[in-house]
Design a protein around this motif. Structure first.
Motif, PDB file in Angstrom:
ATOM      1  N   GLU A 178       0.674  -1.303  -0.032  1.00  8.61           N
ATOM      2  CA  GLU A 178       0.014   0.072   0.064  1.00  8.61           C
ATOM      3  C   GLU A 178       1.002   1.334  -0.071  1.00  8.61           C
ATOM      4  N   ASN A 179       1.994   1.264  -0.214  1.00 10.27           N
ATOM      5  CA  ASN A 179       3.025   2.506  -0.243  1.00 10.27           C
ATOM      6  C   ASN A 179       3.819   2.574  -1.304  1.00 10.27           C
ATOM      7  N   THR A 180       4.400   3.524  -1.745  1.00 11.68           N
ATOM      8  CA  THR A 180       5.306   3.507  -2.962  1.00 11.68           C
ATOM      9  C   THR A 180       6.635   2.946  -2.695  1.00 11.68           C
ATOM     10  N   TYR A 234      -4.834   7.940  -2.600  1.00 15.76           N
ATOM     11  CA  TYR A 234      -3.614   7.098  -1.802  1.00 15.76           C
ATOM     12  C   TYR A 234      -2.562   8.412  -1.873  1.00 15.76           C
ATOM     13  N   GLU A 291       0.911  10.548  -0.044  1.00 15.29           N
ATOM     14  CA  GLU A 291       2.109  10.605   0.810  1.00 15.29           C
ATOM     15  C   GLU A 291       2.104  11.856   1.683  1.00 15.29           C
ATOM     16  N   SER A 344       5.472  10.012   5.842  1.00 16.33           N
ATOM     17  CA  SER A 344       4.826   9.320   6.722  1.00 16.33           C
ATOM     18  C   SER A 344       3.603   8.932   5.554  1.00 16.33           C
ATOM     19  N   TYR A 345       3.001   7.737   5.289  1.00 14.42           N
ATOM     20  CA  TYR A 345       2.079   7.487   4.318  1.00 14.42           C
ATOM     21  C   TYR A 345       0.573   7.531   5.006  1.00 14.42           C
TER      22      TYR A 345
END
Length: 108
Positions: free
Chosen positions: A45-47, A93, A95, A100-101
């Protein structure tokens, strides 16, 4: 050559898992699946996860891929998405700074 479908997590990929049988190509890549005529990558779920996983896939499977298709939240719909159809999903979605996401979801 086959397309690579991308979903952020397994729940988003449920429509695919419910429709197709998958095999894992490599035990060291537990987030990569091979189905009939396509690959499925659960990106995270994050880059950071996305960049890490996708770079490994592109390095090792680039010659086997015809295209990359990011389903994101749209992959979680109850039926398999159709070609050339745009699904409007009001989800973001992003950042936060500094690193922090953040996940923000809005009902349709």
């Amino acid at each position: 050559m086959f397309p690579l479908y991308l979903c952020a997590h397994k729940k988003e990929a449920d429509a695919f898992f419910n429709r197709f049988s998958y095999t894992k190509l490599d035990q060291e890549l537990p987030w990569l699946y091979y189905g009939p005529n396509h690959y499925l990558l659960v990106t995270g779920e994050n880059t950071i996860d996305l960049i890490f996983r996708l770079s490994i896939i592109l390095q090792n499977f680039r010659s086997s891929l015809s295209q990359l298709i990011n389903f994101g939240i749209a992959g979680g719909i109850s039926t398999l998405p159709q070609r050339n159809v745009v699904y409007s999903i009001r989800t973001v979605y992003g950042e936060k700074i500094p690193g922090s996401y953040h996940f923000q979801s809005y009902p349709l």
